[in-house]
Design a protein around this motif. Structure first.
Motif, PDB file in Angstrom:
ATOM      1  N   LYS A  64       0.877  -1.117   0.135  1.00  0.00           N
ATOM      2  CA  LYS A  64       0.175  -0.037   0.166  1.00  0.00           C
ATOM      3  C   LYS A  64       0.837   1.443   0.163  1.00  0.00           C
ATOM      4  O   LYS A  64       2.156   1.144   0.372  1.00  0.00           O
ATOM      5  CB  LYS A  64      -0.889   0.013   1.300  1.00  0.00           C
ATOM      6  CG  LYS A  64      -1.954  -1.190   1.195  1.00  0.00           C
ATOM      7  CD  LYS A  64      -3.030  -0.934   0.154  1.00  0.00           C
ATOM      8  CE  LYS A  64      -4.116  -2.117   0.539  1.00  0.00           C
ATOM      9  NZ  LYS A  64      -5.427  -1.641  -0.330  1.00  0.00           N
ATOM     10  N   ILE A  65       0.367   2.414  -0.157  1.00  0.00           N
ATOM     11  CA  ILE A  65       1.017   3.814  -0.300  1.00  0.00           C
ATOM     12  C   ILE A  65       0.116   4.741   0.476  1.00  0.00           C
ATOM     13  O   ILE A  65      -0.995   4.802   0.605  1.00  0.00           O
ATOM     14  CB  ILE A  65       1.072   4.106  -1.655  1.00  0.00           C
ATOM     15  CG1 ILE A  65       1.628   3.498  -2.743  1.00  0.00           C
ATOM     16  CG2 ILE A  65       1.653   5.637  -1.885  1.00  0.00           C
ATOM     17  CD1 ILE A  65       3.037   3.207  -2.325  1.00  0.00           C
ATOM     18  N   VAL A  66       1.108   5.322   1.271  1.00  0.00           N
ATOM     19  CA  VAL A  66       0.376   6.274   2.319  1.00  0.00           C
ATOM     20  C   VAL A  66      -0.075   7.544   1.355  1.00  0.00           C
ATOM     21  O   VAL A  66       0.445   8.237   0.624  1.00  0.00           O
ATOM     22  CB  VAL A  66       1.490   6.957   3.208  1.00  0.00           C
ATOM     23  CG1 VAL A  66       0.792   8.123   3.999  1.00  0.00           C
ATOM     24  CG2 VAL A  66       1.979   6.047   4.141  1.00  0.00           C
TER      25      VAL A  66
ATOM     26  N   ALA B  26       1.095  13.228   6.576  1.00  0.00           N
ATOM     27  CA  ALA B  26       1.537  12.492   7.494  1.00  0.00           C
ATOM     28  C   ALA B  26       0.675  11.611   8.394  1.00  0.00           C
ATOM     29  O   ALA B  26      -0.483  11.855   8.655  1.00  0.00           O
ATOM     30  CB  ALA B  26       2.103  13.772   8.654  1.00  0.00           C
ATOM     31  N   LEU B  27       1.084  10.294   8.396  1.00  0.00           N
ATOM     32  CA  LEU B  27       0.349   9.169   8.914  1.00  0.00           C
ATOM     33  C   LEU B  27       0.746   8.848  10.346  1.00  0.00           C
ATOM     34  O   LEU B  27       2.054   8.310  10.294  1.00  0.00           O
ATOM     35  CB  LEU B  27       0.348   8.248   7.617  1.00  0.00           C
ATOM     36  CG  LEU B  27      -0.677   6.828   8.201  1.00  0.00           C
ATOM     37  CD1 LEU B  27      -1.752   7.305   8.501  1.00  0.00           C
ATOM     38  CD2 LEU B  27      -0.271   5.795   7.230  1.00  0.00           C
ATOM     39  N   ASN B  28       0.045   8.780  11.186  1.00  0.00           N
ATOM     40  CA  ASN B  28       0.258   8.398  12.699  1.00  0.00           C
ATOM     41  C   ASN B  28       0.521   6.809  12.621  1.00  0.00           C
ATOM     42  O   ASN B  28      -0.539   6.239  12.382  1.00  0.00           O
ATOM     43  CB  ASN B  28      -0.521   8.932  13.538  1.00  0.00           C
ATOM     44  CG  ASN B  28      -0.631  10.397  13.670  1.00  0.00           C
ATOM     45  OD1 ASN B  28       0.780  10.756  13.738  1.00  0.00           O
ATOM     46  ND2 ASN B  28      -1.533  11.015  14.262  1.00  0.00           N
TER      47      ASN B  28
ATOM     48  N   TYR C 180      -4.899   3.634  10.181  1.00  0.00           N
ATOM     49  CA  TYR C 180      -5.870   4.012   9.440  1.00  0.00           C
ATOM     50  C   TYR C 180      -6.066   3.305   8.093  1.00  0.00           C
ATOM     51  O   TYR C 180      -5.218   3.700   7.196  1.00  0.00           O
ATOM     52  CB  TYR C 180      -6.549   5.453   9.478  1.00  0.00           C
ATOM     53  CG  TYR C 180      -7.162   5.982  10.665  1.00  0.00           C
ATOM     54  CD1 TYR C 180      -8.383   4.944  11.265  1.00  0.00           C
ATOM     55  CD2 TYR C 180      -6.863   6.844  11.290  1.00  0.00           C
ATOM     56  CE1 TYR C 180      -9.048   5.563  12.394  1.00  0.00           C
ATOM     57  CE2 TYR C 180      -7.537   7.487  12.353  1.00  0.00           C
ATOM     58  CZ  TYR C 180      -8.420   6.674  12.997  1.00  0.00           C
ATOM     59  OH  TYR C 180      -9.323   7.372  14.070  1.00  0.00           O
ATOM     60  N   SER C 181      -6.699   2.395   7.807  1.00  0.00           N
ATOM     61  CA  SER C 181      -6.674   1.723   6.405  1.00  0.00           C
ATOM     62  C   SER C 181      -7.090   2.761   5.288  1.00  0.00           C
ATOM     63  O   SER C 181      -6.627   2.532   4.283  1.00  0.00           O
ATOM     64  CB  SER C 181      -7.605   0.737   6.256  1.00  0.00           C
ATOM     65  OG  SER C 181      -7.200  -0.251   7.431  1.00  0.00           O
TER      66      SER C 181
ATOM     67  N   TYR D  48      -0.279  -6.420   6.794  1.00  0.00           N
ATOM     68  CA  TYR D  48      -0.181  -7.820   7.270  1.00  0.00           C
ATOM     69  C   TYR D  48      -1.408  -8.258   7.704  1.00  0.00           C
ATOM     70  O   TYR D  48      -1.539  -9.660   7.802  1.00  0.00           O
ATOM     71  CB  TYR D  48       1.098  -8.008   8.507  1.00  0.00           C
ATOM     72  CG  TYR D  48       2.398  -7.807   7.833  1.00  0.00           C
ATOM     73  CD1 TYR D  48       3.130  -8.965   7.076  1.00  0.00           C
ATOM     74  CD2 TYR D  48       2.864  -6.655   7.784  1.00  0.00           C
ATOM     75  CE1 TYR D  48       4.445  -8.676   6.807  1.00  0.00           C
ATOM     76  CE2 TYR D  48       4.273  -6.449   7.201  1.00  0.00           C
ATOM     77  CZ  TYR D  48       4.922  -7.629   6.703  1.00  0.00           C
ATOM     78  OH  TYR D  48       6.193  -7.401   6.439  1.00  0.00           O
ATOM     79  N   GLN D  49      -2.255  -7.440   8.289  1.00  0.00           N
ATOM     80  CA  GLN D  49      -3.609  -7.634   8.928  1.00  0.00           C
ATOM     81  C   GLN D  49      -4.452  -6.451   8.720  1.00  0.00           C
ATOM     82  O   GLN D  49      -3.948  -5.235   8.944  1.00  0.00           O
ATOM     83  CB  GLN D  49      -3.409  -8.174  10.492  1.00  0.00           C
ATOM     84  CG  GLN D  49      -4.393  -8.594  10.967  1.00  0.00           C
ATOM     85  CD  GLN D  49      -4.193  -9.196  12.603  1.00  0.00           C
ATOM     86  OE1 GLN D  49      -2.924  -9.254  12.891  1.00  0.00           O
ATOM     87  NE2 GLN D  49      -5.107  -9.102  13.259  1.00  0.00           N
ATOM     88  N   GLU D  50      -5.680  -6.673   8.806  1.00  0.00           N
ATOM     89  CA  GLU D  50      -6.749  -5.556   8.528  1.00  0.00           C
ATOM     90  C   GLU D  50      -7.938  -5.920   9.599  1.00  0.00           C
ATOM     91  O   GLU D  50      -8.065  -7.200   9.874  1.00  0.00           O
ATOM     92  CB  GLU D  50      -7.394  -5.387   7.329  1.00  0.00           C
ATOM     93  CG  GLU D  50      -6.366  -4.726   6.279  1.00  0.00           C
ATOM     94  CD  GLU D  50      -7.109  -4.540   5.117  1.00  0.00           C
ATOM     95  OE1 GLU D  50      -7.667  -3.644   4.965  1.00  0.00           O
ATOM     96  OE2 GLU D  50      -6.967  -5.144   4.097  1.00  0.00           O
ATOM     97  N   ARG D  51      -8.046  -5.094  10.611  1.00  0.00           N
ATOM     98  CA  ARG D  51      -9.100  -5.162  11.615  1.00  0.00           C
ATOM     99  C   ARG D  51      -9.848  -4.053  11.790  1.00  0.00           C
ATOM    100  O   ARG D  51      -9.141  -2.846  12.232  1.00  0.00           O
ATOM    101  CB  ARG D  51      -8.424  -5.511  13.108  1.00  0.00           C
ATOM    102  CG  ARG D  51      -9.480  -6.064  14.260  1.00  0.00           C
ATOM    103  CD  ARG D  51      -8.417  -6.056  15.454  1.00  0.00           C
ATOM    104  NE  ARG D  51      -7.609  -7.197  15.189  1.00  0.00           N
ATOM    105  CZ  ARG D  51      -6.480  -7.299  16.195  1.00  0.00           C
ATOM    106  NH1 ARG D  51      -6.215  -6.531  17.065  1.00  0.00           N
ATOM    107  NH2 ARG D  51      -5.734  -8.371  15.744  1.00  0.00           N
ATOM    108  N   ASN D  52     -11.112  -3.806  11.878  1.00  0.00           N
ATOM    109  CA  ASN D  52     -12.002  -2.843  12.249  1.00  0.00           C
ATOM    110  C   ASN D  52     -11.511  -1.423  11.815  1.00  0.00           C
ATOM    111  O   ASN D  52     -11.458  -0.324  12.327  1.00  0.00           O
ATOM    112  CB  ASN D  52     -12.234  -2.864  13.815  1.00  0.00           C
ATOM    113  CG  ASN D  52     -12.655  -3.950  14.282  1.00  0.00           C
ATOM    114  OD1 ASN D  52     -13.596  -4.712  13.629  1.00  0.00           O
ATOM    115  ND2 ASN D  52     -12.471  -4.280  15.393  1.00  0.00           N
ATOM    116  N   GLY D  53     -11.323  -1.565  10.499  1.00  0.00           N
ATOM    117  CA  GLY D  53     -10.808  -0.134   9.641  1.00  0.00           C
ATOM    118  C   GLY D  53      -9.354   0.298   9.982  1.00  0.00           C
ATOM    119  O   GLY D  53      -8.874   1.410   9.771  1.00  0.00           O
ATOM    120  N   TRP D  54      -8.256  -0.736  10.546  1.00  0.00           N
ATOM    121  CA  TRP D  54      -7.199  -0.342  10.827  1.00  0.00           C
ATOM    122  C   TRP D  54      -6.207  -1.578  10.046  1.00  0.00           C
ATOM    123  O   TRP D  54      -6.654  -2.637   9.700  1.00  0.00           O
ATOM    124  CB  TRP D  54      -6.752  -0.528  12.421  1.00  0.00           C
ATOM    125  CG  TRP D  54      -7.263   0.582  13.133  1.00  0.00           C
ATOM    126  CD1 TRP D  54      -8.793   0.865  13.366  1.00  0.00           C
ATOM    127  CD2 TRP D  54      -6.622   1.590  13.452  1.00  0.00           C
ATOM    128  NE1 TRP D  54      -8.805   2.020  14.199  1.00  0.00           N
ATOM    129  CE2 TRP D  54      -7.444   2.591  14.365  1.00  0.00           C
ATOM    130  CE3 TRP D  54      -5.264   2.241  13.473  1.00  0.00           C
ATOM    131  CZ2 TRP D  54      -7.342   3.872  14.929  1.00  0.00           C
ATOM    132  CZ3 TRP D  54      -4.923   3.348  13.997  1.00  0.00           C
ATOM    133  CH2 TRP D  54      -6.007   4.332  14.679  1.00  0.00           C
TER     134      TRP D  54
END
Length: 273
Positions: free
Chosen positions: A215-217, A221-223, A265-266, A247-253
């Motif tokens: 993926k690309i940011v 600025a991404l925390n 944040y996804s 590596y993993q996605e969970r509840n929008g993350w």
């Protein structure tokens, strides 16, 4: 004492954590509890696992006057495992009987007529107890895996006869539930729960195959946080255009590290062009 930083794992990830983490406290007893309330119906999109961990913490601090959340670990209907109070600290689980113990709180009401345990939750509860036994070199029996219901209000254990003949009644709550793997007696644990744990202990742990997506940011600025929640600590900040692996996605993350708890944040990530 600093407040615990909650971390939520899959069962595979938690087993990897256990195998690679050093603990200084000697563990001799695994306590099994249920929340009773909140239960399954309280988990919603708005009030998910992290919400209820924090809610339980506030009750433990404000109402019970403990320094932090009482349990080391919480299991959920999803099969997820949350790390709560640090394992190297004594739990607030069974008053008067916490020395050498790990306190596990199973989210749900497992009294007769209460929540019907999901298969994912059931498997995680068995596997977690097996993990703990293997990690701390314990054999599953009535001395090493215990129920809150077996102890009086001062932490003195009732006689086996009293427990097995349902004579405890109102001297102690039913925790972890009158329908927990067949019941909350010692006899039920020996007939139904301990054999499942022993069988699970005999299964080899196979490190899961990890796949990742590029993926690309897409923001300036991404925390990067220490867990999938906006209240988790910020580890670092990454810039627009940075390529990351999810590596993993969970509840929008999205988890962007295979060896550390690093979440973003996804919606702030895009597919590469």
């Amino acid at each position: 004492m600093p407040l615990a930083q909650f971390r939520i794992f899959t069962a595979d990830d938690f087993e990897s954590y256990l195998q690679t983490t050093h603990f200084s406290r000697v563990i001799k007893v695994i306590q099994n509890h249920h929340t009773w309330k909140p239960g399954y119906t309280h988990l919603t999109t708005q009030r998910g696992e992290m919400y209820w961990l924090e809610s339980m913490r506030q009750v433990h601090i404000n109402d019970r006057k403990w320094s932090d959340i009482g349990q080391h670990i919480t299991t959920f209907p999803s099969g997820n495992i949350a790390l709560c109070r640090p394992i190297d600290l004594v739990p607030a689980g069974i008053r008067g009987a916490n020395a050498g113990g790990i306190c596990i709180e199973h989210f749900g009401n497992f009294d007769i007529g209460g929540d019907e345990m999901t298969m994912a939750h059931r498997e995680t509860i068995i596997r977690l107890n097996a993990m703990m036994c293997k990690r701390f070199q314990l054999q599953p029996n009535k001395k090493t895996i215990v129920y809150h219901h077996w102890y009086d209000q001062k932490g003195v254990r009732f006689s086996d006869e009293k427990i097995n003949n349902h004579q405890v009644q109102n001297e102690q709550k039913s925790c972890p539930g009158t329908a927990f793997f067949g019941g909350n007696t010692i006899r039920s644990a020996e007939e139904n729960f301990f054999p499942l744990i022993q069988s699970e202990m005999e299964q080899p742990f196979i490190e899961p195959v990890v796949t990742a997506t590029k993926k690309i940011v897409n923001v300036s600025a991404l925390n990067v946080r220490s867990g999938p929640d906006k209240n988790e600590n910020i580890h670092r900040v990454i810039k627009r255009g940075t390529e990351v692996l999810v590596y993993q996605e969970r509840n929008g993350w999205s988890k962007i590290s295979n060896s550390a708890e690093e979440w973003v944040y996804s919606s702030l990530l895009s597919d590469p062009q």
